[in-house]
Scaffold this motif. Sequence first.
Motif, short mmCIF file in Angstrom:
data_model
loop_
_atom_site.label_atom_id
_atom_site.label_comp_id
_atom_site.label_asym_id
_atom_site.label_seq_id
_atom_site.Cartn_x
_atom_site.Cartn_y
_atom_site.Cartn_z
N VAL A 55 0.83 -1.21 0.00
CA VAL A 55 0.00 0.00 0.00
C VAL A 55 0.86 1.25 0.00
CG1 VAL A 55 -1.68 1.32 1.34
CG2 VAL A 55 -1.96 -1.15 1.09
N ILE A 56 1.91 1.26 0.81
CA ILE A 56 2.81 2.44 0.87
C ILE A 56 3.46 2.70 -0.48
CG2 ILE A 56 4.97 3.31 1.86
CD1 ILE A 56 4.20 1.85 4.45
N TYR A 57 3.98 1.63 -1.12
CA TYR A 57 4.62 1.79 -2.43
C TYR A 57 3.64 2.32 -3.46
CZ TYR A 57 8.58 -1.01 -0.69
OH TYR A 57 9.66 -1.47 0.00
N LEU A 58 2.43 1.78 -3.48
CA LEU A 58 1.47 2.17 -4.50
C LEU A 58 1.00 3.61 -4.32
CD1 LEU A 58 1.57 -0.83 -5.22
CD2 LEU A 58 -0.90 -0.77 -5.51
N ILE A 59 0.84 4.05 -3.09
CA ILE A 59 0.42 5.44 -2.85
C ILE A 59 1.50 6.40 -3.33
CG2 ILE A 59 -0.03 7.13 -1.03
CD1 ILE A 59 -1.49 4.96 0.50
N GLN A 60 2.77 5.99 -3.19
CA GLN A 60 3.88 6.86 -3.56
C GLN A 60 4.07 6.95 -5.07
OE1 GLN A 60 7.14 5.07 -1.44
NE2 GLN A 60 6.73 6.22 0.45
N MET A 61 3.61 5.93 -5.81
CA MET A 61 3.81 5.93 -7.26
C MET A 61 3.00 7.03 -7.93
SD MET A 61 5.97 3.54 -7.98
CE MET A 61 6.68 2.05 -7.24
N MET A 83 -7.33 -2.95 -3.47
CA MET A 83 -8.54 -2.41 -2.85
C MET A 83 -8.18 -1.41 -1.76
SD MET A 83 -11.51 -4.45 -0.75
CE MET A 83 -10.32 -4.85 0.55
N MET A 84 -7.22 -1.76 -0.87
CA MET A 84 -6.82 -0.87 0.21
C MET A 84 -6.24 0.43 -0.33
SD MET A 84 -5.12 -3.67 2.81
CE MET A 84 -4.44 -2.38 3.87
N THR A 85 -5.41 0.29 -1.38
CA THR A 85 -4.80 1.48 -1.96
C THR A 85 -5.84 2.40 -2.57
OG1 THR A 85 -2.82 0.17 -2.47
CG2 THR A 85 -3.04 2.28 -3.59
#
Length: 288
Positions: A55-61, A83-85
Amino acid sequence: QQRSIRLIAAWPRNEHLQMLSQRWWITGKIWRLVYILSEIIRLTWFTVRALSLGVIYLIQMKSEVVIWSLDWSIAGLGLIIKMMTNIIKIMMLSRIKTYRRILTRTTIHGTDIVWNNPFYQWIIPKIIARYDEVYAISENTCQECLKRGIRADKITLVPHTMDTITFPEPWDFDKRKFLTLMGIENPENKIILFSIGRWVERKGFHWFLEHVMSDLNPDKFHYILAGFGPYEGVYRKIIDELSIQNVTLLGKVDDIFKARLFCCSNYFVMPNISVHGDIEWFGLVLLE
C-alpha cells in the motif's frame, strides 16, 4: 522508459525442516509440527509486510502501477492491496493531483489452477478471474484456466525458456574426479543416468528406482538423482529394501553443480507417472 520495481519477497521455506519431517514415527511427527509452525510464522510475517509495504509503495507511485503476484498463494493479497490502496487514495483525493489506475497481474502454473481440492477449486479460480491479466506457463494451463471461467482476453501464454538459467562455463573440469568425489567408482566405465526435479509422486523417481534401477547391473550403470521434496524417505526406503548400490541421492544443487551433472551424464531420465487430478504428470510444459 525508466521504471521503478519494488519486490516484496517472503523468507525462503525451511527445506531442512521439511526433510526432517519425513523421518519415521514420533521424530517425524515432532519435526512436522515444528515445520508447520515455522511456515505459519513465515507466511504471517510476509502477509503483514506485503499488505503494509504494498500500500505504501502504491500510494507513492505517480504513474500507472502494476501489482504482479508470482504465485497463486499470494494472488488474494494482490487484490486486497489494490482495494486498500484505492480506498486510501479516494479518501486522500484532495491531496493527490493525479489518480492512476492499478493493474493486477498473476503468473499461473499447472497445479495452481487444477489442484484437486473442492474448497480450493471453489475460491482460487474466482480470485484469479478477478485479475486484469493472467500469464499461463503452458498451453495446457491456458485451457484449464478457460475451463474455470477465466476470460480468454485476460490470458497470455508465456512458456518457460531455458535462457533464464545461466551455466557459466561448467564444462572446464575433471569429470572423472567430479563423479568419483560423489562416491561413484570407475565412472569412466559406466553409463551415467541423471534426473533432477521435485521429489514428489508424479515425477516417478520412486517407480524408476523400484522397477528399473533394481534390475540394472551396478557395474555398468549409475543413477544420480538431484532435487528435494517429501518423497526422500520413500526413495531411501526403496534403496535400502532392494539393496540398490548404484544410486546417488544429492538433494538440492546450485546451477553450476547442476550444469556439471548434465555434462557428466549419458542420459537424462524423466520417468513421470500418472497421478489422478494432476495434469503435470507427463511433463507437458517440457514437451511444449
